[in-house]
Design a protein around this motif. Structure first.
Motif, mmCIF file in Angstrom:
data_model
loop_
_atom_site.group_PDB
_atom_site.id
_atom_site.type_symbol
_atom_site.label_atom_id
_atom_site.label_comp_id
_atom_site.label_asym_id
_atom_site.label_seq_id
_atom_site.Cartn_x
_atom_site.Cartn_y
_atom_site.Cartn_z
ATOM 1 N N TYR A 135 0.807 -1.217 0.000
ATOM 2 C CA TYR A 135 0.000 0.000 0.000
ATOM 3 C C TYR A 135 0.844 1.272 0.000
ATOM 4 N N ALA A 136 1.964 1.258 0.675
ATOM 5 C CA ALA A 136 2.758 2.478 0.859
ATOM 6 C C ALA A 136 3.902 2.591 -0.135
ATOM 7 N N ARG A 137 3.751 2.004 -1.264
ATOM 8 C CA ARG A 137 4.813 2.091 -2.266
ATOM 9 C C ARG A 137 4.988 3.547 -2.704
ATOM 10 N N PRO A 138 6.209 3.958 -2.960
ATOM 11 C CA PRO A 138 6.468 5.368 -3.281
ATOM 12 C C PRO A 138 6.312 5.713 -4.758
ATOM 13 N N ASP A 139 6.070 4.733 -5.589
ATOM 14 C CA ASP A 139 6.149 4.952 -7.034
ATOM 15 C C ASP A 139 4.811 4.785 -7.747
ATOM 16 N N TRP A 140 3.723 5.234 -7.141
ATOM 17 C CA TRP A 140 2.424 5.117 -7.787
ATOM 18 C C TRP A 140 2.403 5.933 -9.070
ATOM 19 N N THR A 141 1.747 5.367 -10.075
ATOM 20 C CA THR A 141 1.509 6.051 -11.347
ATOM 21 C C THR A 141 0.018 5.931 -11.640
ATOM 22 N N GLU A 142 -0.446 6.624 -12.650
ATOM 23 C CA GLU A 142 -1.852 6.470 -13.040
ATOM 24 C C GLU A 142 -2.163 5.010 -13.338
ATOM 25 N N ASN A 143 -1.258 4.341 -14.064
ATOM 26 C CA ASN A 143 -1.501 2.943 -14.438
ATOM 27 C C ASN A 143 -1.468 2.009 -13.239
ATOM 28 N N SER A 144 -0.496 2.178 -12.349
ATOM 29 C CA SER A 144 -0.431 1.273 -11.200
ATOM 30 C C SER A 144 -1.613 1.500 -10.263
ATOM 31 N N LEU A 145 -2.058 2.747 -10.128
ATOM 32 C CA LEU A 145 -3.254 3.007 -9.316
ATOM 33 C C LEU A 145 -4.498 2.407 -9.955
ATOM 34 N N ALA A 146 -4.600 2.514 -11.275
ATOM 35 C CA ALA A 146 -5.760 1.944 -11.974
ATOM 36 C C ALA A 146 -5.809 0.430 -11.808
ATOM 37 N N ALA A 147 -4.656 -0.200 -11.747
ATOM 38 C CA ALA A 147 -4.586 -1.659 -11.603
ATOM 39 C C ALA A 147 -4.740 -2.110 -10.150
#
Length: 168
Positions: A135-147
């Motif tokens: 949950y606390a990963r520092p590298d969220w992107t639009e794609n990783s959040l969408a997935a």
């Protein structure tokens, strides 16, 4: 362990995502109906609230109590580099989606941090830490959040939380 993001809302660093993305129904908490995806009529051009200093008196106690746990400014600043949907209308839909998913991420982090204050046995504490990493990963992107909603992390968290009953 991952760096825990700041879960304190900072409206000045956000693009008023709660005022645009969320729906509300007229009633005890909101004076009007507002559909999701449309800006609140009280939202000013600079993305401030015309009623901010008197939300409760104006019938918007739901706004006064709302807490995005820092998801709004994280989406605005980290994923969209400070850009906003008002200046760039094409960003509205992706910002709404990212905000919804980041709220789920931050809600999960908050639950996992609360679980960290319990005297859990080592296997449960290890599982909690593994979930917190997801949950606390520092590298969220639009794609990783969408997935994220379809990933195994939300299901793992949902299965983990009821197992804490004996330590609450």
């Amino acid at each position: 362990m991952s760096q825990i993001p700041d879960l304190t809302p900072d409206c000045d660093a956000c693009a008023a995502l709660c005022c645009m993305a969320l729906a509300f129904d007229a009633g005890e908490d909101f004076a009007i109906d507002k559909p999701a995806g449309l800006p609140c009529p009280n939202l000013e051009a600079d993305l401030g609230c015309a009623l901010y200093t008197r939300l409760e008196d104006a019938g918007f106690s739901g706004c006064a109590r709302y807490d995005c746990h820092g998801a709004g400014q994280r989406v605005t600043q980290e994923l969209f580099d400070g850009r906003d949907w008002r200046a760039e209308p094409a960003l509205a839909k992706p910002m709404i989606s990212a905000f919804a998913n980041m709220r789920k991420v931050h809600d999960g982090i908050e639950l996992l941090l609360a679980a960290g204050r319990l005297d859990l046995p080592a296997p449960l504490e290890e599982e909690r830490e593994d979930l917190l990493e997801a949950y606390a990963r520092p590298d969220w992107t639009e794609n990783s959040l969408a997935a994220f909603p379809a990933s195994d992390a939300p299901a793992r968290l949902a299965a983990f939380l009821p197992r804490l009953r004996d330590w609450v």
